[in-house]
Design an enzyme around this catalytic site. Structure first.
Site, PDB file in Angstrom:
ATOM      1  N   PRO A  92      83.292  27.512  72.248  1.00 28.38           N
ATOM      2  CA  PRO A  92      82.018  27.802  72.602  1.00 28.38           C
ATOM      3  C   PRO A  92      81.341  28.907  71.651  1.00 28.38           C
ATOM      4  O   PRO A  92      81.904  29.967  71.110  1.00 28.38           O
ATOM      5  CB  PRO A  92      82.159  28.387  73.709  1.00 28.38           C
ATOM      6  N   LEU A  93      80.063  28.717  71.287  1.00 26.99           N
ATOM      7  CA  LEU A  93      79.534  29.407  70.288  1.00 26.99           C
ATOM      8  C   LEU A  93      79.520  30.985  70.790  1.00 26.99           C
ATOM      9  O   LEU A  93      79.537  32.029  70.040  1.00 26.99           O
ATOM     10  CB  LEU A  93      77.956  28.958  69.903  1.00 26.99           C
ATOM     11  N   CYS A  94      79.149  31.123  71.998  1.00 27.42           N
ATOM     12  CA  CYS A  94      79.173  32.627  72.438  1.00 27.42           C
ATOM     13  C   CYS A  94      80.614  33.457  72.537  1.00 27.42           C
ATOM     14  O   CYS A  94      80.560  34.490  72.133  1.00 27.42           O
ATOM     15  CB  CYS A  94      78.682  32.544  74.051  1.00 27.42           C
ATOM     16  N   THR A  95      81.321  32.486  72.671  1.00 24.85           N
ATOM     17  CA  THR A  95      83.020  33.143  72.239  1.00 24.85           C
ATOM     18  C   THR A  95      83.039  33.723  70.881  1.00 24.85           C
ATOM     19  O   THR A  95      83.372  34.701  70.531  1.00 24.85           O
ATOM     20  CB  THR A  95      83.986  32.023  72.718  1.00 24.85           C
ATOM     21  N   ASN A 141      80.288  36.671  70.339  1.00 25.12           N
ATOM     22  CA  ASN A 141      80.348  37.731  71.052  1.00 25.12           C
ATOM     23  C   ASN A 141      82.004  38.133  71.497  1.00 25.12           C
ATOM     24  O   ASN A 141      82.251  39.663  71.507  1.00 25.12           O
ATOM     25  CB  ASN A 141      79.620  37.676  72.367  1.00 25.12           C
TER      26      ASN A 141
END
Lengths: 537, 423
Positions: B204-207, B210
């Site tokens: 996932p892009l957020c992982t 961030n």
């Protein structure tokens, strides 16, 4: 990246540098430059074994070049061993090839210790008599005239691999007294100890505020902490016991679910999904207990291999309850999970620290064991101890039956059971055995000549004699199948040779690298039905 | 030295000819005839891929008696191929695989003609594929397999058995692999079994942005987020060691910052190139299975695989042979629409992400239409811009539960009809 790493990149991702080093110090002997034999060597020369030797007394025929890619038109009439060695050698400039255009039996007559220089002997399409002779010499490693102490450790055994292809049928057999594996490459080595947490893990769990108002923080509590919190609560309410029944496990799941704030809390989902596995009590697996009780583990000597010294150290560690709580060393590996970077890294280092502590304890035991058998402490490198501890739940020891046992002490009950399964391909094994007897009786292979159907009844006779020797009825094997073997007429089908060549080279790589688990002990493939099976005959 | 005339075909092919000359009580329907021998000499066979499997397949076909073999491959030879692609040598690095492999086999095996096609499979049309008696695939790409599968299924004319092109497909990973026989329109096709594939790897892009935890997250950050930042429009060349080195150093710096261990050059390469471990031994097993089936199909001397064999060599040697069933709502080989369930209050973008990850769909850049209405179009640019606002809308605002929508994707040669029911 150096040139070698570049060339071998795709395989180093499987067996690493240690596996590659083992391959590079291996010397493989191929008896008979058959299609299947050359296919096996192709798949071993490409990944870079150290050396190979081809023994074959014959010259190249038309039939050879029709089924063997490593004998070409220009080879006709030349020694098979020489040409196969040349064309296989072209595959990899880092591999050294040798050839001997002699009969293996006469070589062994002159020098019974000849086979001891090889890590593996692969014999293809040989008679039963030759197979028994080579296998027996590999088994004791041609000890006459060889001082066993001059052979470097790890090379004391020569693995024997027997290979045969006939028409659509292919078979392979491994025989080595003992094979030990540390890096079995299990799918999952994670060992979280949710049922028996160590103090640092409990402290970690307590560091999270489950009442926090910060949604991001709540959504990133690592599932290990969630699972542990609810597991500890469960244990308090149930006299210290973990859930054991299906209903109890579901109750624990429900308890975790009740703590969720939204249906999207992935970390809670991860915790729920791990309940079933975490409710499996952490114990020493029975296969490892068997290793602990093995006489080789109990009675160490200065001849003991590092595997058995390490196994004994592991046993002593487990027996020392104060240090191990009766458990194997922690693997120190955790899966990825929804978490903030800091908490994940902290959790990872907690598991790693505990694993390191266990390794240090085992390492101390190893050194004192080494001393007690007159070997230098430190002679087993720390890296080897680390690997052993990491995979300690998955160690494997295989003791093969010898060819002599296969022929003279048949596992009659087992054979009867294999034959009672109508879908089994054990009949193909029986037919290969009967074909050997047929050859002994008639001097040619079943169906080899023009009047091939005349051989069917005689081969069926050999089948029946074999069945009778096992106390089984005559009609166990269909005559249609006997007819089929005669149809093949000992012919080589390249696809079958290549299939078996692939399987055998995988097995040889496993034997040499002591990684992954080789088959025990006979593989049969029927290309007419595209099915296979392994039988421990 | 012997000259070509001294080749004795009967002696040379004795092994195969025994199978073809002799009857079988196990396969009583097989009738030996001379025409069969002529057929394997004269029929045209196509091999797709001249890599690890392809090299083996070419060798096996040549030594099975097939004389008119074609091979198609768009790749050139890399050093890392040499541990298994045995028709290539160090001096061949950089040359086209198809051309080099064909030349080698032609030289080694007398009487065989391998014709190379150094291009993409998509560059050839139906007339090209129509010429072959059967096709064997040794590919490492799902996209290419889906393309050839859909093309061959589409070529089938129910009234003309000659339009059925048997497709034999092999694949390997490490010590494991599989071989299967697809009879377009008769057996299950490649698309029918898409759900057997594991979820495409991706984070996932957020992982990545961030909360990196694994070395892989740092590498993805370097390649997906940092590369365009630092290099603008210049495309990354994963075959260029300089680019990999940059990614490695960038990922390593991020890993240090976050206290994450395990970023190595080799892992960096593995992640950005999606490297699958590969060895000669496994390729040999799977390629031999494929060619054994080809020989059986071409000669009928034994029953062919029906229709799937899995192989695993990690723990002992294990094969599992079974009949994979056709999927009733297969978007390629059935005439019915695929059924999908999704929450109506989720957005079209969330629906799109779901389809990209769903193993049996695996789209890259899907466009959506409802009847004549454009829901979202990836191209041309103008249409993309006008339909983009729909991505943020919940599905229930765009269409009703049970509606049949059409999904197209540049990577697929077919359009997916899907009935979407709201959960």
């Amino acid at each position: 990246m150096d040139a070698k790493t570049q060339k071998y990149d795709r395989q180093l991702r499987l067996w690493g540098n240690s596996g590659q080093d083992a391959l590079e110090s291996a010397h493989i002997l191929l008896v008979n430059a058959t299609a299947v034999g050359c296919e096996i060597l192709k798949n071993l020369v490409l990944p870079g074994i150290g050396q190979f030797t081809v023994i074959d007394q014959g010259t190249v025929t038309q039939n050879d070049i029709g089924s063997n890619f490593f004998l070409d038109f220009e080879s006709l009439g030349k020694p098979r061993a020489e040409r196969a060695c040349e064309l296989l050698g072209e595959l990899n400039e880092d591999v050294k090839g040798h050839w001997i255009a002699k009969d293996i039996l006469s070589i062994l007559k002159e020098d019974p210790a000849f086979l001891a220089q090889f890590s593996t002997v692969i014999a293809t399409n040989i008679t039963r008599e030759t197979a028994e002779k080579i296998a027996a010499l590999c088994w004791v490693n041609g000890q006459q005239g060889v001082d066993i102490n001059t052979i470097p450790a790890g090379k004391k055994k020569t693995a024997f691999v027997w290979v045969k292809t006939v028409g659509f049928i292919g078979a392979a057999r491994i025989a080595v007294p003992e094979h030990t594996i540390v890096e079995t490459h299990p799918d999952n080595v994670a060992d979280l100890r949710i049922d028996t947490p160590f103090p640092e893990l409990i402290a970690f769990t307590k560091s999270f505020d489950f009442n926090t108002q910060d949604g991001l923080e709540f959504g990133h509590i690592p599932y290990v902490a969630i699972l542990l919190k609810y597991m500890e609560e469960w244990k308090q309410e149930h006299g210290g016991k973990i859930p054991s029944t299906y209903a109890e496990k579901n109750q624990l799941k429900a308890a975790i679910r009740s703590g969720m704030r939204s249906a999207d809390d992935e970390n809670f989902e991860e915790a729920i999904n791990s309940v079933l596995r975490s409710c499996q009590p952490t114990v020493v697996p029975s296969s490892i207990k068997e290793i602990f009780n093995d006489p080789k583990c109990v009675n160490l000597t200065s001849e003991s291999s590092s595997f058995w010294i390490l196994a004994r150290a592991l046993k002593d560690f487990v027996d020392d309850y104060a240090k191990s709580a009766g458990l194997l060393p922690l693997s120190g590996t955790i899966p990825d999970m929804k978490a903030q970077t800091d908490s994940y890294v902290t959790l990872q280092s907690i598991y790693k620290a505990k694993a390191k502590q266990d390794i240090q304890e085992v390492s101390k035991i190893v050194d004192s064991l080494l001393e007690s058998i007159g070997l230098a402490p430190g002679s087993i490198p720390l890296q080897e101890i680390e690997t052993f501890c990491k995979f300690s739940a998955f160690l494997k020891v295989i003791r093969y039956r010898s060819l002599e046992q296969e022929y003279n002490q048949p596992k009659i009950k087992q054979i009867a059971s294999w034959l009672s399964d109508p879908d089994s391909i054990f009949p193909q094994y029986v037919l290969l055995r009967a074909s050997d007897s047929f050859y002994d009786d008639h001097g040619h292979h079943p169906g080899e000549g023009e009047n091939w159907e005349d051989d069917v009844d005689q081969l069926q006779g050999n089948v029946n004699i074999l069945l009778q020797s096992w106390g089984l009825e005559n009609d166990t094997i269909s005559k249609d199948l006997t007819h089929e073997i005669c149809r093949y007429g000992n012919g080589t089908i390249h696809n079958i040779a290549s299939f078996i060549g692939g399987v055998v080279s995988q097995e040889v790589i496993k034997l040499i690298t002591h990684q992954y688990i080789p088959m025990d002990n006979t593989f049969i493939f029927d290309g007419a039905r595209s099915v296979s099976a392994v039988f421990a005959v | 030295m012997v000259d070509t005339e001294t080749i004795n075909e009967n002696e040379r092919w004795a092994g195969v000819y025994k199978l073809l000359d002799r009857n079988s009580l196990i396969h009583p329907e097989f009738e030996p005839q001379e025409e069969i021998k002529e057929f394997i000499k004269s029929c045209k066979i196509l091999v797709i891929g001249a890599g690890g499997l392809g090299c083996e397949i070419l060798k096996n076909l040549a030594l099975s008696g097939f004389c008119d073999i074609h091979v198609i491959d768009m790749d050139t030879i890399d050093v890392s191929n040499l541990n298994r692609q045995f028709l290539f040598r160090r001096a061949d690095v950089g040359k086209p695989k198809a051309v080099t492999a064909a030349a080698f086999v032609n030289k080694r095996v007398q009487g065989v003609t391998v014709t190379p096609h150094y291009c993409k499979i998509q560059d050839k049309d139906e007339n090209f594929y129509q010429e072959f008696a059967l096709i064997i695939c040794g590919l490492d790409s799902i996209e290419a397999r889906r393309w050839i599968n859909a093309t061959l299924v589409g070529m089938r004319d129910e009234d003309d058995p000659d339009t059925i092109k048997p497709l034999i497909d092999g694949g390997t990973e490490g010590f494991k692999g599989q071989a299967r026989v697809i009879l377009p329109g008769i057996t299950s096709c490649y698309e029918c079994s898409m759900d057997m594939l594991s979820k495409p790897t991706g984070f996932p892009l957020c992982t990545i942005a961030n909360t990196p935890r694994l070395p892989e997250h740092c590498i993805e950050w370097a390649s997906v987020l940092e590369w365009p930042n630092k290099h603008g429009d210049r495309k990354m060349d994963t075959d260029d060691p300089k680019d990999i080195q940059w990614l490695y150093e960038t990922a390593l710096a991020r890993a240090k910052q976050y206290n994450i261990q395990g970023v190595t050059y080799s892992l960096t390469q593995g992640v950005v190139k999606n490297i699958i471990p590969a060895i000669a031994a496994t390729n040999a097993i799977i390629a031999a299975s494929c060619c054994n089936e080809a020989l059986k199909i071409a000669t009928t001397c034994a029953k062919n695989l029906n229709n799937y064999m899995m192989y695993s060599g990690n723990d002992s040697v294990y094969t599992y042979t079974f009949e994979h069933q056709r999927k009733e709502d297969c978007p390629v080989c059935s005439n019915s629409a695929t059924k999908l369930d999704f929450k109506g209050d989720k957005t079209l973008e969330e629906f799109m992400d779901y389809l990209k990850e769903k193993p049996d769909i695996q789209l890259k850049k899907p466009s959506f239409t409802l009847g004549g209405k454009l829901l979202y179009m990836q191209a041309p640019k103008q249409l993309e811009e006008t339909t983009r606002p729909n991505l943020a809308k919940p599905l229930k605002e765009l269409f009703a539960s049970g509606d049949e929508i059409t999904i197209t994707d540049a990577t697929l040669p077919f359009s997916l009809q899907a009935i979407v029911s709201f959960l």
